[in-house]
Design an enzyme around this catalytic site. Structure first.
Site, PDB file in Angstrom:
ATOM      1  N   ARG A 172     -10.307 -11.562  -0.349  1.00  0.00           N
ATOM      2  CA  ARG A 172     -11.092 -12.592  -1.094  1.00  0.00           C
ATOM      3  C   ARG A 172     -10.280 -13.906  -1.114  1.00  0.00           C
ATOM      4  NH1 ARG A 172     -11.179  -8.418  -5.992  1.00  0.00           N
ATOM      5  NH2 ARG A 172     -11.243  -6.989  -4.205  1.00  0.00           N
TER       6      ARG A 172
ATOM      7  N   LYS B 224       0.959  -1.206  -0.022  1.00  0.00           N
ATOM      8  CA  LYS B 224       0.167  -0.082  -0.063  1.00  0.00           C
ATOM      9  C   LYS B 224       0.920   1.276   0.076  1.00  0.00           C
ATOM     10  CE  LYS B 224      -4.096  -1.981   2.241  1.00  0.00           C
ATOM     11  NZ  LYS B 224      -4.757  -1.885   1.206  1.00  0.00           N
TER      12      LYS B 224
HETATM   13  N1  BES Z   1      -8.249  -4.391   3.429  1.00  0.00           N
HETATM   14  C1  BES Z   1      -8.405  -3.511   2.365  1.00  0.00           C
HETATM   15  C2  BES Z   1      -9.838  -2.926   2.076  1.00  0.00           C
HETATM   16  C3  BES Z   1      -9.683  -1.632   3.155  1.00  0.00           C
HETATM   17  C4  BES Z   1      -9.354  -0.222   2.730  1.00  0.00           C
HETATM   18  C5  BES Z   1      -9.829  -1.734   4.391  1.00  0.00           C
HETATM   19  C6  BES Z   1      -9.356   0.641   3.439  1.00  0.00           C
HETATM   20  C7  BES Z   1      -9.837  -0.733   5.192  1.00  0.00           C
HETATM   21  C8  BES Z   1      -9.729   0.573   5.001  1.00  0.00           C
HETATM   22  C9  BES Z   1      -8.424  -4.532   1.003  1.00  0.00           C
HETATM   23  O1  BES Z   1      -7.617  -5.793   1.576  1.00  0.00           O
HETATM   24  C10 BES Z   1      -8.174  -4.053  -0.114  1.00  0.00           C
HETATM   25  O2  BES Z   1      -6.847  -3.540   0.023  1.00  0.00           O
HETATM   26  N2  BES Z   1      -8.610  -3.969  -1.173  1.00  0.00           N
HETATM   27  C11 BES Z   1      -8.240  -3.109  -2.246  1.00  0.00           C
HETATM   28  C12 BES Z   1      -8.256  -4.201  -3.287  1.00  0.00           C
HETATM   29  C13 BES Z   1      -7.708  -3.791  -4.732  1.00  0.00           C
HETATM   30  C14 BES Z   1      -6.304  -3.991  -4.791  1.00  0.00           C
HETATM   31  C15 BES Z   1      -8.254  -4.552  -5.830  1.00  0.00           C
HETATM   32  C16 BES Z   1      -9.264  -2.277  -2.671  1.00  0.00           C
HETATM   33  O3  BES Z   1     -10.493  -2.140  -2.431  1.00  0.00           O
HETATM   34  O4  BES Z   1      -8.723  -1.021  -3.217  1.00  0.00           O
HETATM   35 ZN    ZN Z   2      -5.567  -5.744   0.784  1.00  0.00          ZN
END
Ligand code: BES
Ligand code: ZN
Ligand code: ZN
Length: 484
Positions: free
Chosen positions: A338, A264
């Site tokens: 997922r 991230k």
């Molecule tokens: N854990 C995150 C989603 C999330 C975002 C939780 C902000 C808490 C606060 C999830 O695993 C994630 O990173 N999702 C990504 C997926 C993308 C890489 C396809 C997203 O939603 O952008």
């Molecule tokens: Zn994630």
């Protein structure tokens, strides 16, 4: 905070919840309340107004605004109670009696006083919750006793117990979610679960490597591989009525989500400690069920891992082969939720579940779509409806989104049956759910809840403290309890 039912109303404070419509009536009294001090904000939702007693030996008055009667929803009673109890604590008051006199003749209260009492207890406890485990010193808090004036002892005492159980399960979910990443690794989550249910009718099983591999949990082992803190799969069975269909409650248990190798890049990713809020919700729900002695047949399933980059971490491009035969190419290691939920969904069918409900902080995009107060629900319409209804008493709001078959093509992979991310930058909540659907056996009634928005509160209002909300625990417990 203590709660009592008593026919005496001697206390330092009298708490008076009011609707906007009640104000003129109150003002007419003239003795206790002066009209010019009441209007205009006193009856508004979240209004908290102190009126000092005219004499030393008389109680002060704490007026709680509940807004317009026509817009009233039962969860607003919890909200008012949270506001009231925080105000009492702030002013260091040790006793208060709640009077529903102003609402007395209202339809909303008739025949449901025990539910109102339970809601008051629940809101009081949740509204004064704080997570201060890591503070070296905490300001001493005087214990406050809340008195409900009634001669109907037994029924109201039972209502107090119900409110306490629901609040305690929710607060446990908050505690788990608020833990910093070094306070809760996957094994800690397993240990805290085992401790919490020790000596109850719930049976806890914890799987680690090599069991994870034998059980075919390919997603979980792949995601958990990069961290020195090994992944675990937690299974808790609570089966007090096997004539009921087995319900699987599945929660995403990522104790910290760095994104893995697809790291991230946001400035502050400390919120990713809450990426196990789904797990906390299903565990909190079970806590409520167990402690209230519910007749149920439930399996709580929590795949838990820390998503970290390292030289042995899951790499973008890798292909995972799942136990149901589906192969997945990892387009992005940050789409880890997922990948681990897929194992739990396959497992739910394997253990004979008839219904599966998964809760997860799965996407950023759900917050863009529904904001911080509402979670998305997708999947079986009937189940989605029932869950929506189950969330209403506690103000846990769900909004159904569609599973659009045409978007499934967005997850095409040249190498495997599917990719774990969409190649099109739209409808992230829907595509993530379509991905999960690939692991749901056709005979399993399933819904997915993306609770990323309401997992956390930015302010201290109503029943919320800043931080984790415990979203989902009460809704799920309510759903399971009312299932025939
Ligand atoms: N854990 C995150 C989603 C999330 C975002 C939780 C902000 C808490 C606060 C999830 O695993 C994630 O990173 N999702 C990504 C997926 C993308 C890489 C396809 C997203 O939603 O952008
Ligand atoms: Zn994630
Ligand atoms: Zn995540």
């Amino acid at each position: 905070m203590k709660f009592e039912v008593s026919d005496s109303s001697v206390a330092q404070v009298v708490i008076l919840p009011v609707f906007v419509e009640d104000l003129p009536k109150l003002s007419n009294d003239g003795k206790t309340v002066r009209k010019d001090r009441l209007l205009p904000h006193v009856g508004a939702r979240h209004g908290v107004t102190w009126i000092n007693a005219p004499a030393e030996d008389e109680p002060d008055l704490l007026i709680l605004g509940m807004g317009e009667e026509a817009k009233f929803k039962p969860y607003m009673m919890q909200e008012a109670a949270g506001n009231a109890s925080r105000a009492l604590q702030k002013e260091q008051r040790s006793s208060a009696v709640v009077t529903f006199e102003a609402l007395g003749s209202r339809k909303i209260l008739s025949g449901c006083m025990p539910a109102v009492i339970a809601a008051w207890v629940e809101g009081s406890l949740l509204g004064t919750y704080s997570f201060h485990k890591y503070k070296s010193s905490v300001a001493e808090q005087a214990e406050t006793t809340i008195i409900f004036k009634s001669t109907a002892g037994a029924a109201w005492k039972e209502a107090i117990r119900v409110g306490q159980i629901r609040a305690e399960g929710t607060m446990w979910a908050r505690d788990l979610t608020n833990e910093p990443p070094n306070g809760l690794r996957p094994r800690d989550l397993a240990e805290r679960t085992a401790e919490r249910f020790a000596g109850t009718k719930a049976q806890v099983a914890i799987y680690e490597e090599p069991d994870l591999e034998h059980l075919g949990f390919a997603g979980l082992t792949a995601v958990g591989r990069g961290s020195i803190h090994p992944p675990v799969f937690i299974e808790v069975r609570y089966c007090t009525d096997e004539t009921k269909p087995l319900i699987a409650l599945i929660g995403k248990g990522v104790t910290f989500d760095t994104g893995g190798i697809s790291l991230k890049r946001d400035n502050d990713i400390s919120d990713m400690r809450m990426d196990m809020a789904g797990a906390a919700a299903v565990l909190g729900a079970l806590d409520i069920l167990v402690r209230s002695g519910a007749e149920a047949n439930v399996a709580v399933l929590v795949p838990s891992a820390e998503n970290s980059p390292s030289d042995r971490a899951l790499l973008p491009g890798e292909v995972i082969r799942y136990a149901n035969g589906v192969t997945v190419q990892v387009g992005n290691t940050d789409s880890e939720g997922r990948l681990i939920l897929a194992d739990a969904l396959i497992y739910a069918h394997r253990i004979g579940a008839k219904q599966a409900i998964d809760l997860a902080t799965l996407t950023y995009s759900v917050v863009g779509a529904l904001g911080s107060k509402v979670a998305a629900v997708l999947g079986d319409d009937e189940l989605a409806d029932a869950l929506q209804t189950s969330g209403e008493p506690s103000g846990e709001r769900l909004w159904q989104m569609p599973l659009v078959d045409e978007y499934e093509a967005y997850m095409h992979s040249d190498y495997a049956d599917a990719c774990n991310i969409s190649s099109v930058g739209e409808a992230g909540v829907i595509t993530s759910s379509l991905f999960l659907r690939k692991f749901v056996h056709p005979s399993l009634k399933w819904t997915h809840i993306d609770m990323n928005g309401p997992k956390e509160s930015a302010s201290c209002t109503g029943e919320f403290a800043v931080g984790a909300t415990g979203f989902g625990a009460r809704m799920l417990a309510h759903y399971v309890t009312n299932l025939s």
